[in-house]
Scaffold this motif. Structure first.
Motif, short mmCIF file in Angstrom:
data_model
loop_
_atom_site.label_atom_id
_atom_site.label_comp_id
_atom_site.label_asym_id
_atom_site.label_seq_id
_atom_site.Cartn_x
_atom_site.Cartn_y
_atom_site.Cartn_z
N UNK A 66 70.48 88.52 39.90
CA UNK A 66 71.37 87.50 39.34
C UNK A 66 72.72 88.10 38.96
N UNK A 67 72.68 89.33 38.44
CA UNK A 67 73.92 89.99 38.02
C UNK A 67 74.85 90.20 39.21
N UNK A 68 74.31 90.74 40.31
CA UNK A 68 75.19 90.97 41.45
C UNK A 68 75.65 89.66 42.09
N UNK A 69 74.77 88.70 42.22
CA UNK A 69 75.16 87.43 42.84
C UNK A 69 76.32 86.78 42.09
N UNK A 70 76.33 86.93 40.77
CA UNK A 70 77.44 86.40 39.99
C UNK A 70 78.72 87.18 40.29
N UNK A 71 78.62 88.51 40.33
CA UNK A 71 79.77 89.36 40.65
C UNK A 71 80.31 89.04 42.05
N UNK A 72 79.41 88.79 42.98
CA UNK A 72 79.81 88.68 44.39
C UNK A 72 80.66 87.46 44.69
N UNK A 73 80.68 86.49 43.78
CA UNK A 73 81.56 85.33 43.98
C UNK A 73 83.02 85.77 44.06
N UNK A 74 83.35 86.89 43.37
CA UNK A 74 84.72 87.40 43.37
C UNK A 74 85.10 88.05 44.70
N UNK A 75 84.10 88.30 45.54
CA UNK A 75 84.37 88.99 46.81
C UNK A 75 85.09 88.09 47.81
N UNK A 76 84.97 86.78 47.64
CA UNK A 76 85.55 85.85 48.62
C UNK A 76 87.02 85.62 48.29
N UNK A 77 87.94 85.94 49.20
CA UNK A 77 89.35 85.64 48.95
C UNK A 77 89.52 84.15 48.65
N UNK A 78 90.33 83.83 47.66
CA UNK A 78 90.44 82.44 47.20
C UNK A 78 90.84 81.48 48.31
N UNK A 79 91.64 81.95 49.27
CA UNK A 79 92.09 81.06 50.34
C UNK A 79 91.08 80.95 51.48
N UNK A 80 89.92 81.62 51.33
CA UNK A 80 88.93 81.61 52.40
C UNK A 80 87.57 81.09 51.95
N UNK A 81 87.53 80.43 50.81
CA UNK A 81 86.26 79.88 50.32
C UNK A 81 85.88 78.67 51.17
N UNK A 82 84.70 78.73 51.77
CA UNK A 82 84.22 77.65 52.63
C UNK A 82 83.29 76.75 51.83
N UNK A 83 83.47 75.43 51.88
CA UNK A 83 82.63 74.51 51.10
C UNK A 83 81.16 74.55 51.53
N UNK A 84 80.33 73.98 50.68
CA UNK A 84 78.91 73.77 50.97
C UNK A 84 78.16 75.08 51.23
N UNK A 85 78.44 76.04 50.38
CA UNK A 85 77.77 77.34 50.53
C UNK A 85 76.27 77.21 50.35
N UNK A 86 75.51 77.94 51.17
CA UNK A 86 74.06 77.97 51.04
C UNK A 86 73.65 78.90 49.90
#
Length: 393
Positions: A66-86
């Motif tokens: 859970x700790x890493x999954x929360x951190x990993x949201x920051x890995x996606x560049x803001x202009x490249x976030x794709x909707x409806x993530x699995x």
């Protein structure tokens, strides 16, 4: 790593058999291989096989915490976030170098990982053609968890196509017929019935995507995504839709996981199987032994931008330090005896998600150069793309 198998294979190897192997590999599908195929597979001992499986599962325990999954949201560049993530990636690759510990025992060491597809279908062809021309023990397989060639293909159909019709599922790529991995696209079509389509040929109507074939518009329900973001940005193509659009389509391999499980993950993994890694911008002082580290850009693919000769001047000159990591170098074992010296090896442990990450197959790269890439192995033999056979566990 199994001396008697290596001795037998090398003694029975002939250039004629290798040329026949290459001919079949390059003519079986509509595209040939555009990368070098190694003269030999890797034969793993049961001990090292079990250690690779254990190491891969330990890495997974870190990246799905859970700790890493929360951190990993920051890995996606803001202009490249794709909707409806699995909720999880569909595909997962964990790359290990084969090294040695202080006692000379072979051990896996994490190189990289990615939440993105690999050559899932080509490796089936490679196994078949290898067995047609070279010695492979009957009780050795490249597959894991009880899969064989036919059950593995059936699993891929379930994962990628599911209840859809194959014509409503596409393999999405940039000019697929020009990619070095195009033989895998050809295998995907022949084995799964899923055709590759260029991203520039896809058009949008409302929230739905379509492609044309023989003058007919065909609805796209699922996208088996093979588009690499850095290539997409570098080519600056004119598209009829954007990844970031709200689309009525199911991503088989949601694009956000390309970033969330990637080199960004490495500094968070604390394991005997993972060399120390640091975000460059987190370092107040550099390690004194910089020659023992490699510099890697976060957002690149296939080794692009990796620096193996690291200096303070190089690091000081990087303006966007948050986009780079330093990783402790790994001493690859001189692993495979060949007619002209020993080769080093990396093995990719290939997973799909079926309720949980499921290990299904592997991919191997062999090298005699400073790195695994083509540029470091020019005019060398017994190097290139391969696979590993292991005793059925």
């Amino acid at each position: 790593m199994i001396p008697e198998l290596r001795k037998k294979y090398n003694e029975e190897f002939t250039e004629q058999a290798y040329n026949a192997f290459l001919h079949e590999l390059n003519t079986k599908e509509k595209y040939p291989t555009d990368f070098r195929s190694c003269e030999t597979p890797l034969f793993l001992s049961e001990t090292l096989t079990r250690q690779l499986v254990f190491a891969a599962n330990e890495i997974i325990s870190f990246i799905f915490s859970n700790e890493y999954l929360e951190h990993s949201k920051k890995a996606i560049p803001k202009n490249l976030v794709v909707p409806n993530e699995t909720e999880h990636p569909t595909f997962l690759q964990i790359d290990f170098a084969i090294s040695q510990d202080g006692n000379g025992t072979f051990i896996p060491q994490l190189i990289e990982l990615q939440g993105f597809p690999s050559l899932y279908c080509f490796q089936v062809l490679l196994d078949t053609v290898t067995r047609n021309h070279f010695f492979v023990p009957n009780n050795f397989e490249p597959y894991f968890n009880g899969f064989n060639g036919s059950s593995y293909i059936q699993l891929l159909k379930e994962i990628i196509i599911g209840n859809a019709s194959p014509e409503n599922v596409i393999l999405l790529e940039i000019e697929p017929e020009r990619q070095k991995t195009r033989i895998d696209f050809a295998c995907t079509e022949s084995m799964l019935g899923v055709k590759s389509k260029c991203i520039t040929k896809i058009f949008k109507r409302g929230k739905k995507l379509f492609y044309k074939e023989n003058g007919k518009e065909i609805l796209i329900e699922k996208i088996y995504n093979r588009v690499i973001f850095d290539e997409l940005q570098r080519k600056n193509l004119s598209l009829n839709f954007q990844f970031t659009d709200e689309l009525d389509v199911e991503w088989i391999g949601h694009p956000n996981w390309f970033f969330r499980i990637s080199k960004f993950s490495l500094p968070f993994i604390k394991s005997a199987y993972a060399p120390a890694s640091f975000f460059l911008n987190d370092l107040h002082t550099y390690p004194v032994n910089l020659h023992q580290y490699v510099l890697k850009p976060l957002y690149s693919f296939a080794g692009a931008g990796v620096e193996i000769d690291v200096t303070k001047e190089l690091l000081d000159g990087i303006p966007d330090k948050q986009n780079f990591i330093l990783q402790k170098k790994i001493d690859y074992a001189q692993l495979v005896e060949t007619p002209d010296g020993c080769a080093k090896a990396e093995i990719r442990m290939m997973f799909v998600w079926k309720e949980l990450p499921l290990l299904v197959n592997n991919l191997v790269r062999m090298s005699k150069g400073k790195m695994m890439g083509v540029n470091f192995n020019k005019n060398k033999t017994w190097v290139g793309s391969s696979l590993a056979y292991h005793p059925i566990l």
